[in-house]
Write an enzyme that holds these catalytic residues in place. Structure first.
Site, short mmCIF file in Angstrom:
data_model
loop_
_atom_site.label_atom_id
_atom_site.label_comp_id
_atom_site.label_asym_id
_atom_site.label_seq_id
_atom_site.Cartn_x
_atom_site.Cartn_y
_atom_site.Cartn_z
CG ASP A 192 -1.72 -1.28 1.32
OD1 ASP A 192 -2.24 -1.75 0.31
OD2 ASP A 192 -1.75 -1.87 2.43
CE LYS A 216 3.25 -2.38 -4.61
NZ LYS A 216 2.79 -2.24 -3.23
N GLY A 276 -4.19 -4.30 -4.64
CA GLY A 276 -5.24 -3.34 -4.94
C GLY A 276 -4.60 -2.01 -5.26
CG HIS A 277 -2.51 -1.31 -8.18
ND1 HIS A 277 -1.51 -1.39 -7.25
CD2 HIS A 277 -2.30 -2.29 -9.06
CE1 HIS A 277 -0.74 -2.40 -7.57
NE2 HIS A 277 -1.19 -2.97 -8.66
CD GLN A 305 0.66 -8.94 -2.92
OE1 GLN A 305 1.35 -9.62 -3.65
NE2 GLN A 305 -0.57 -8.62 -3.23
P1 IMP Z 1 -2.50 -12.98 1.35
O1 IMP Z 1 -1.59 -12.38 0.34
O2 IMP Z 1 -3.96 -12.72 1.05
O3 IMP Z 1 -2.21 -14.41 1.61
O4 IMP Z 1 -2.24 -12.23 2.75
C1 IMP Z 1 -1.03 -12.38 3.47
C2 IMP Z 1 -0.62 -11.09 4.13
O5 IMP Z 1 -0.27 -10.13 3.14
C3 IMP Z 1 -1.71 -10.43 4.97
O6 IMP Z 1 -1.10 -9.79 6.09
C4 IMP Z 1 -2.30 -9.39 4.05
O7 IMP Z 1 -2.90 -8.32 4.74
C5 IMP Z 1 -1.03 -8.95 3.32
N1 IMP Z 1 -1.30 -8.39 1.99
C6 IMP Z 1 -1.55 -9.08 0.86
N2 IMP Z 1 -1.71 -8.24 -0.17
C7 IMP Z 1 -1.53 -7.01 0.30
C8 IMP Z 1 -1.53 -5.72 -0.29
O8 IMP Z 1 -1.71 -5.53 -1.52
N3 IMP Z 1 -1.29 -4.67 0.55
C9 IMP Z 1 -1.05 -4.84 1.88
N4 IMP Z 1 -1.02 -6.02 2.48
C10 IMP Z 1 -1.26 -7.10 1.69
#
Ligand code: IMP
Length: 431
Positions: A13, A16, A40-41, A223
């Protein structure tokens, strides 16, 4: 730089999407190399806001090739919904390409993701529950279904049947869920195939040929570094490799093709989900940062935890990604603070202070932030367009970051809009 990788340097977040959207203007190919619709962008174009999860942020620039590499996991339902929405809003999606080697997120992945979290109770990771971890787990176990399986009905039927013969037992016996109907799922997946197949391509070859033609490729990490499966704050991480090296495996390019790595960092810090956060702010600053920065998840709408810039983490990100430049986003969010704490080191159990990110998780869990307090500028900077136009205290803040991290700042974000970005140094250049 013919091939630039953009990476998140914190816990995601960082903004990017906006940086990629800006750089995409001068790129020919924009390529996502890992993750799925857990990303999510938010992109603001004029009066319109676009929330993208899967499709690369470059899509709003007409004529650019936007690709999803083999390192991504694709939920076909989400991809199609995103294509539909973009098309309905007048965005051309014909240049979207998806690697045949990317893995599909299937319905059982979503169920297992959500239910595993429930079973973990207080120990849960706080995933986005989009099926990301279980899909990558099946990939590593060599039982995944790939995008290219959509091309052959016979193979697809067989793979779904084989997968369900195991997954339905798991769903029933471990997760106490109803089994998934093979025929219903197969027919739905075949319908998705009709829509997705025209977009399937050999992404490694596509990127290679683009570079051979002298075109510019922008690799978009989703991420971030501290969420990296190998280098992040395990187990509170995602299941892919967002670090710059992931661009090589996730697209099928050699490390010698990477010319620059741009690290994106928020001027402060946020984290979604569970896990330690040494520089998490105290109230009332935590709420001020959240409100000023609009810190709510694009995908889940969850409140993000907010804190101060952590230079220990940023130095680590510079190291593991080989950062060549930094983009500091949302500097405007700090405008109202009289003084701004910046975490310059960690105090470890036993009292030792270190500038380095702890390699042992217990040290990280117990690390206490050592702050430097920098003067704030307390002026609105949202319409500043040049480095010279920034207040002296804001320039000092940026200089402090550069000195501490050893990486020059190239871009500075001062607001949500596309034009609210100060170019301090040249970044992506046409080849
Ligand atoms: P997963 O990717 O859904 O398996 O989540 C694993 C961890 O990554 C969790 O703590 C999510 O909140 C975090 N996470 C996954 N995608 C994002 C993102 O785009 N932004 C912030 N945190 C993320």
């Amino acid at each position: 730089m013919p091939l630039t990788v953009t990476v998140g340097t914190q816990w995601g977040d960082e903004g990017k999407g906006k940086v990629v959207d800006m750089l995409a203007e001068r790129a020919d190919v924009i390529a996502r190399y890992q993750g799925g619709n857990n990303a999510g962008h938010t992109l603001v174009l004029g009066d319109e806001t676009f929330k993208l999860r899967l499709v690369p942020s470059g899509i709003l620039h007409p004529g650019k090739m936007c690709v999803l590499g083999n390192g991504c996991v694709i939920d076909p339902e989400v991809l199609i919904a995103e294509l539909d929405e973009l098309e309905q809003r007048g965005v051309d999606t014909s240049n979207i390409r998806v690697s045949g080697n990317a893995h599909l997120i299937m319905p059982w992945h979503r169920i297992i993701d959500a239910d595993s979290e429930l079973m973990l109770g207080r120990l849960q990771i706080g995933t986005t529950r989009r099926g990301i971890g279980p899909a990558y787990a099946d990939k590593a176990s060599r039982v995944g279904i790939r995008v290219q399986d959509l091309l052959d009905e016979k193979i697809l039927r067989q793979k779904i049947q084989t997968a369900l013969s195991v997954k339905n037992v798991l769903l029933r016996k471990i997760y106490h869920q109803r089994p998934i109907d093979k025929d219903v799922l197969t027919e739905a997946t075949l319908r998705y195939a009709t829509r997705i197949c025209p977009h399937i391509a050999d992404i490694s070859l596509l990127v290679h040929e683009a570079l051979e033609r002298g075109e510019t490729v922008l690799c978009e990490g989703a991420q971030a570094t501290l969420l990296d499966l190998d280098h992040g704050t395990y187990p509170f991480v995602t299941s892919s490799n967002p670090v710059a090296g992931g661009a090589c495996t996730g697209l099928g390019i050699g490390p010698t093709r990477v010319d620059a790595v741009l690290g994106v960092a928020k001027a402060y810090l946020t984290r979604v989900g569970e896990g330690p956060f040494p520089s998490e702010a105290e109230e009332p600053h935590r709420t001020t940062l959240r409100d000023q920065g609009g810190e709510y998840g694009t995908v889940t709408g969850r409140e993000r935890r907010c804190g101060w810039l952590d230079l220990v983490g940023l130095r680590y990100a510079a190291r593991v990604n080989g950062l060549t430049q930094l983009a500091i986003t949302k500097l405007d969010v700090l405008s109202n603070f009289e003084t701004i704490p910046v975490c310059a080191g960690y105090e470890l159990p036993g009292g030792k202070v270190t500038p380095h990110f702890p390699s042992h998780q217990s040290d990280f869990h117990h690390a206490r932030p050592v702050y430097e307090y920098l003067p704030g500028w307390q002026t609105d900077i949202s319409s500043v367009t040049t480095a010279a136009g920034l207040p002296a205290a804001a320039r000092d803040y940026l200089r402090f970051v550069e000195e501490q991290v050893g990486v020059p700042v190239a871009l500075v974000g001062t607001g949500q809009r596309r034009d609210q970005m100060i170019v301090m140094r040249e970044t992506l250049r046409a080849a």
